[in-house]
Write an enzyme that holds these catalytic residues in place. Structure first.
Site, short mmCIF file in Angstrom:
data_model
loop_
_atom_site.label_atom_id
_atom_site.label_comp_id
_atom_site.label_asym_id
_atom_site.label_seq_id
_atom_site.Cartn_x
_atom_site.Cartn_y
_atom_site.Cartn_z
N LYS A 61 0.83 -1.22 0.00
CA LYS A 61 0.00 0.00 0.00
C LYS A 61 0.86 1.26 0.00
CE LYS A 61 -2.75 2.75 3.21
NZ LYS A 61 -1.72 3.63 3.79
N ASN A 62 1.80 1.32 0.96
CA ASN A 62 2.51 2.58 1.13
C ASN A 62 3.50 2.87 0.01
OD1 ASN A 62 1.02 3.18 3.35
ND2 ASN A 62 2.60 2.63 4.87
N ARG A 112 -4.02 10.32 3.31
CA ARG A 112 -2.73 10.90 3.65
C ARG A 112 -1.86 11.11 2.40
NH1 ARG A 112 -1.86 14.00 7.40
NH2 ARG A 112 0.33 14.50 7.52
N CYS A 138 -5.23 8.46 8.85
CA CYS A 138 -5.61 7.90 10.16
C CYS A 138 -5.39 8.90 11.29
CB CYS A 138 -4.77 6.65 10.44
SG CYS A 138 -5.25 5.25 9.46
N ARG A 159 -0.13 15.31 12.62
CA ARG A 159 0.64 14.86 11.45
C ARG A 159 1.10 16.08 10.64
NH1 ARG A 159 -2.03 9.32 9.16
NH2 ARG A 159 0.09 9.04 8.44
N PRO A 160 2.12 16.78 11.15
CA PRO A 160 2.58 18.00 10.47
C PRO A 160 3.27 17.68 9.15
CG PRO A 160 4.07 17.44 12.26
CD PRO A 160 2.96 16.45 12.31
N ILE A 161 3.40 18.69 8.27
CA ILE A 161 4.16 18.47 7.03
C ILE A 161 5.30 19.49 6.91
CG2 ILE A 161 2.28 17.33 5.76
CD1 ILE A 161 1.88 20.05 4.28
N ASP A 162 5.79 19.93 8.10
CA ASP A 162 6.84 20.96 8.08
C ASP A 162 8.11 20.48 7.36
OD1 ASP A 162 6.74 19.30 10.57
OD2 ASP A 162 8.72 20.16 10.84
N GLN A 163 8.42 19.21 7.46
CA GLN A 163 9.65 18.71 6.81
C GLN A 163 9.49 18.67 5.29
OE1 GLN A 163 12.59 18.13 8.67
NE2 GLN A 163 11.22 19.16 10.11
N ASP A 166 3.29 0.53 12.09
CA ASP A 166 2.04 0.04 11.48
C ASP A 166 1.70 -1.39 11.90
OD1 ASP A 166 1.95 2.47 10.26
OD2 ASP A 166 2.17 1.75 8.21
N ARG A 183 -9.28 0.58 3.49
CA ARG A 183 -8.33 1.53 2.92
C ARG A 183 -6.99 0.89 2.65
NH1 ARG A 183 -6.98 5.44 6.73
NH2 ARG A 183 -5.32 5.65 5.22
C1 UD1 Z 1 3.86 6.92 6.63
C2 UD1 Z 1 2.88 5.78 6.44
C3 UD1 Z 1 2.28 5.38 7.78
C4 UD1 Z 1 3.38 5.07 8.79
C5 UD1 Z 1 4.41 6.18 8.86
C6 UD1 Z 1 5.62 5.81 9.70
C7 UD1 Z 1 2.08 6.22 4.21
C8 UD1 Z 1 0.97 6.65 3.33
N1 UD1 Z 1 1.86 6.23 5.53
O1 UD1 Z 1 3.11 8.02 7.14
O2 UD1 Z 1 1.47 4.23 7.57
O3 UD1 Z 1 2.81 4.89 10.06
O4 UD1 Z 1 4.88 6.50 7.55
O5 UD1 Z 1 6.21 4.65 9.24
O6 UD1 Z 1 3.14 5.83 3.74
N2 UD1 Z 1 6.65 14.33 11.07
C9 UD1 Z 1 6.95 15.64 11.37
N3 UD1 Z 1 7.01 16.54 10.33
C10 UD1 Z 1 6.79 16.18 9.03
C11 UD1 Z 1 6.48 14.85 8.75
C12 UD1 Z 1 6.43 13.94 9.80
O7 UD1 Z 1 7.17 16.01 12.53
O8 UD1 Z 1 6.86 17.04 8.15
C13 UD1 Z 1 6.59 13.34 12.19
C14 UD1 Z 1 5.19 12.73 12.34
O9 UD1 Z 1 4.38 13.54 13.17
C15 UD1 Z 1 5.52 11.38 12.96
C16 UD1 Z 1 6.87 11.02 12.34
O10 UD1 Z 1 7.42 12.24 11.85
O11 UD1 Z 1 5.67 11.50 14.34
C17 UD1 Z 1 6.80 10.02 11.21
O12 UD1 Z 1 5.92 10.49 10.21
P1 UD1 Z 1 6.06 10.09 8.67
O13 UD1 Z 1 7.14 9.07 8.52
O14 UD1 Z 1 6.13 11.33 7.86
O15 UD1 Z 1 4.66 9.39 8.41
P2 UD1 Z 1 3.75 9.48 7.14
O16 UD1 Z 1 4.57 9.65 5.91
O17 UD1 Z 1 2.62 10.44 7.39
#
Ligand code: UD1
Length: 418
Positions: free
Chosen positions: A22-23, A93, A117, A122-126, A305, A397
């Site tokens: 899936k991912n 997501r 989920c 779930r920030p996207i700052d990075q 997961d 999903r």
């Molecule tokens: C993806 C997976 C999800 C899995 C996760 C971790 C998909 C569609 N989803 O989610 O199933 O649980 O990886 O293996 O592939 N974070 C920040 N800033 C950012 C981005 C992330 O602080 O800009 C933090 C998140 O809050 C979290 C951690 O980093 O605590 C990991 O998140 P991330 O690896 O980005 O998860 P997703 O890509 O959303």
């Protein structure tokens, strides 16, 4: 409204085929729209709701999409819109990968903020930090991310947190930037490597995916290609855990055993017998397993997961087990549902302290999120009596036809419409 109905107590025997990851697939579909010419033919696509959702989203941008069983053909030469602002985009997501893909190819995109989920903030700052480093201007307006650049230029980017999404998203945009982008502290999950391999099949130049440094040398254009998605590490892990919990012997086909190492190691520690071959694992369990401690971590650590499915198994394992969820701040909401079935679990912050009980008993429960849903299915399979699981749209999903796969192994499980 649909629900899953399970009469627990059956052991699992036989073999099953694991679907495409899936991912990986939910990133590869958006990556495919970066092809300026030719079509992408992608095989081993899982039959899950998130893929249907993405299909509709890329069609909305003007792509021609054809689905044939597990194969999808995407022709993105006719993209007519750089706006992805629909209910589908907000629901999932992985729609955030459209930002990197459109920014890379067209240097502009407007994409609604993603859903997914409810497992914590779930920030996207990075992601944003990476796009800005490549030269894009990023604004968040009216619930959408608007990115725009005159041109993208390679840069050195150090991620403050290990993020799957940010690593893939920035890799997408950098594939069509001028010059070299170096990503430090990236995520190393198998699907990161799969997306990099897919982009390279389209003509990108990405090296080091799966290590601590990814080097992307930008190219001028990406083209269509033929590709097959890797097997799903999380689906495989879920079936391994279910077999361990129910007892029995199951051959789990179409896997990459290396991707399952952290899961296999924990199950072996609990007393499960696991044989690994080239593309399958054989899992044998006589139940009566011993509890273990788990700390989730980015790959190659124990996958977050798989934490929730594992908690169902630990709830009936001997002694005390401690789960430390280090990736997501609130991924233990399913514990209240397990407790309705008789589990003895105490949650303190991100830690679950599980004292194994002799048995769970069937109850009416809900899937609070995708992997929580898998945990409830496993709990239902091991419970005495009937379990009804609601909110199963979460499960759909990410798990293709979960009830059919378990039924084929001897479980008493079916889907009902209410
Ligand atoms: C993806 C997976 C999800 C899995 C996760 C971790 C998909 C569609 N989803 O989610 O199933 O649980 O990886 O293996 O592939 N974070 C920040 N800033 C950012 C981005 C992330 O602080 O800009 C933090 C998140 O809050 C979290 C951690 O980093 O605590 C990991 O998140 P991330 O690896 O980005 O998860 P997703 O890509 O959303």
């Amino acid at each position: 409204m649909e629900k899953l109905v399970i009469n627990g107590g059956n052991s699992l025997f036989g073999s099953i085929d694991i679907s495409g990851a899936k991912n990986a697939a939910v990133a590869i579909l958006p990556a495919a729209i970066m092809a300026g010419s030719g079509k992408c033919v992608i095989d081993n696509i899982p039959d899950i709701a998130d893929i249907n959702c993405l299909e509709r989203i890329v069609e909305g941008l003007g792509c021609l999409v054809e689905r044939n069983g597990n194969s999808i053909t995407i022709d993105s030469t006719s993209i007519s819109s750089l706006n992805a602002c629909t209910e589908d985009v907000r629901r999932m997501r992985a729609s955030y990968y459209l930002i990197g893909a459109l920014l890379g190819r067209f240097k502009e995109a407007r994409v609604d903020l993603p859903g997914g989920c409810p497992i914590g903030v779930r920030p996207i700052d990075q992601h944003i930090k990476g796009f800005e480093a490549l030269g894009a201007e990023v604004k968040i307006e009216h619930g959408a991310v608007h990115v725009k650049a005159e041109k993208l230029k390679g840069a050195n980017i150090f991620f403050d947190v290990v993020s799957v999404g940010a690593t893939i998203n920035v890799m997408l945009a950098a594939a069509l930037a001028e010059g070299v982008t170096v990503l430090e502290n990236p995520a190393r999950e198998p699907h990161i490597v799969d997306v990099a391999n897919f982009l390279n099949s389209m003509g990108a130049n990405i090296k080091g995916a799966g290590t601590d440094t990814i080097r992307v040398t930008g190219v001028e254009e990406l083209t269509g290609c033929n590709y097959s998605v890797i097997p799903d590490q999380i689906e495989a892990g879920t079936f391994m855990i279910a077999t361990a919990a129910c007892g029995g012997e199951v051959k789990i086909n179409n896997v990459i055993p290396k991707h399952l190492e952290s899961i296999s190691a924990k199950l072996i520690e609990m007393g499960v017998d696991i044989v690994e071959e080239d593309d399958y694992v054989l899992v044998k369990s006589e139940k009566n397993l011993k509890g273990v401690n788990i700390k989730t971590a980015p790959y190659p650590g124990f996958p977050t997961d798989v934490q929730q499915p594992m908690s169902a198994l630990l709830s009936i394992s001997k002694g005390r087990s401690i789960i430390n969820e280090s990736v997501w701040e609130s991924r233990l909401k399913h514990v209240d549902e397990l407790k309705k079935m008789g589990a003895n679990i105490k949650v303190e912050g991100r830690t679950a302290i599980i004292d194994g009980v002799n048995k769970l008993t069937g109850a009416i429960v809900k899937a609070t999120d995708l992997r929580a849903g898998a945990a409830m299915v496993i709990a239902g399979l091991i419970s005495e009596g009937a379990t009804e699981i609601y909110s199963i749209e979460h499960i759909d999903r990410g798990y293709p036809h979960i009830e059919n796969k378990f039924k084929a192994l001897g479980a008493d499980i079916h889907r009902e419409n209410e």
